[in-house]
Design an enzyme around this catalytic site. Sequence first.
Site, PDB file in Angstrom:
ATOM      1  N   HIS A 134      -5.705  -0.935   4.606  1.00 33.32           N
ATOM      2  CA  HIS A 134      -5.358   0.415   4.519  1.00 33.32           C
ATOM      3  C   HIS A 134      -6.718   0.911   4.878  1.00 33.32           C
ATOM      4  CE1 HIS A 134      -3.506   3.899   1.992  1.00 33.32           C
ATOM      5  NE2 HIS A 134      -4.477   4.359   2.732  1.00 33.32           N
TER       6      HIS A 134
ATOM      7  N   THR B 106       0.843  -1.203  -0.109  1.00 37.37           N
ATOM      8  CA  THR B 106      -0.139  -0.172  -0.035  1.00 37.37           C
ATOM      9  C   THR B 106       0.803   1.221  -0.098  1.00 37.37           C
ATOM     10  OG1 THR B 106      -1.961   1.141   0.790  1.00 37.37           O
ATOM     11  CG2 THR B 106      -0.400   0.087   2.336  1.00 37.37           C
TER      12      THR B 106
ATOM     13  N   CYS C   1      -3.739   7.786   7.223  1.00 40.74           N
ATOM     14  CA  CYS C   1      -4.250   6.436   7.423  1.00 40.74           C
ATOM     15  C   CYS C   1      -3.231   5.390   7.924  1.00 40.74           C
ATOM     16  CB  CYS C   1      -4.352   6.110   5.844  1.00 40.74           C
ATOM     17  SG  CYS C   1      -5.456   6.959   4.982  1.00 40.74           S
TER      18      CYS C   1
END
Lengths: 151, 138, 142
Positions: free
Chosen positions: A36, A13, A19
């Site tokens: 994620h 990711t 995040c």
Amino acid sequence: MKISSRSDDILITYALGSCLGITIFDPIAKVGGLLHVMLPASIVNPAKAANNPYMFVDTGVPELFKACYKAGAKKERLVLKVAGGASLQNNEDSDQFQIGKRNFLMLRKLLWKNNVLIKAHDVGENFSRTMLLEMSTGNVILKINNETTIL
Amino acid sequence: MSLNVLIVDDSAAMRSIIQKTLQISGLEIGHVYQAKNGEEALVMLEENWVDLALVDINMPVMDGETLINRVRENPDLAELPIVVVSTESSEARIVQLRSKDVEFIHKPFAPETLRETVFQITGVDNGTSTLPSSNFDF
Amino acid sequence: MEQALYQAAILTFEELGFIFPIERPSDDECENEESTRVSVKFNGSVSGEIVLQVENTILPTIASNMLGTEEPLEDEEILQDVLGELANVICGNTLPSIAGKNEVFRLEPPRKINKLEAGEKPAAIAHLDVEESRADVLLYLN
């Protein structure tokens, strides 16, 4: 969310800011997953959470575990690592919503209530992270400003 | 081999938090004894085999420092691995406590910190989980 | 001093209670009937007490977070104990910032109190919002 049981896979990711990237890996079954998540709590938008549970910590993390169980992983063997949760403002005081910090706090609460401890984490600060889970080894690799480290 | 553990803290909530952390840490935990002050802890230590003690400092009746002194003076107990889990923040006092061959964890602590310290002091670097089966969500 | 109190309170709520507190305006009212209160007295180079009051609407959730249970905890004895431990930890983490890093303090066991002492003026107050409820930490010096 990505789940794999193939040893030649690398789950990635990119550009985690506030995040969180969460990986779990079962070293015996060689099953792993990468999630994620963007926001701490699904209560802010239940309709969105129903449509895309992977956006929120509290709805995404259970899905990650369940998907890995389905692929053959066992809870007691799963190794969990987490990265991200940064504050990308110039200084933490100007980041009034502190989403990164809230994401990590929500994750820790959820894991504590579900009897899971974090094996390793690299969270906070003010830089973006790319996170990779190498399925052949279970290694979690972080790329931060062109530097690579193993978490 | 499973570890018998003694948790000494006047707060029942804190004793529960420590016990839960140990049970999900991957260590093989045997009996968990709980005491709410140093005096109760000494009785338990004399009557039971304990491999590891987690001890608060500020407690009524007998505080943690007195308990540690008594344990270290007793030839049967002197080698007991001890982790102090306390709000104690005085650097001078922490140095003094560490000189009694104990590890120190400052409250509030992340459960992961307690796990690492316990692994370190018991010489276990990984283990099998004794995860309770009551998992309600995942 | 107020800064130290806020820092210790926020750290404790986050680490022990897995809850995210936000500072409220400092002129906000403290008195609230529907709260549970504990006091922790401390003695050392400075002496006094810390009072923690948390609204009853949020205390069961905090207790459940701390102990890692699914449902909010309602048992009064548990709630009292949880609040006492929070106050104890806040107190232990506030004192070095106001008295110095090497000072040794004796903390008394947490004690339930029914209301704030009228007329006594705290040396510092931390007003916090925890989720939709209020929590206040009051520091009194002798």
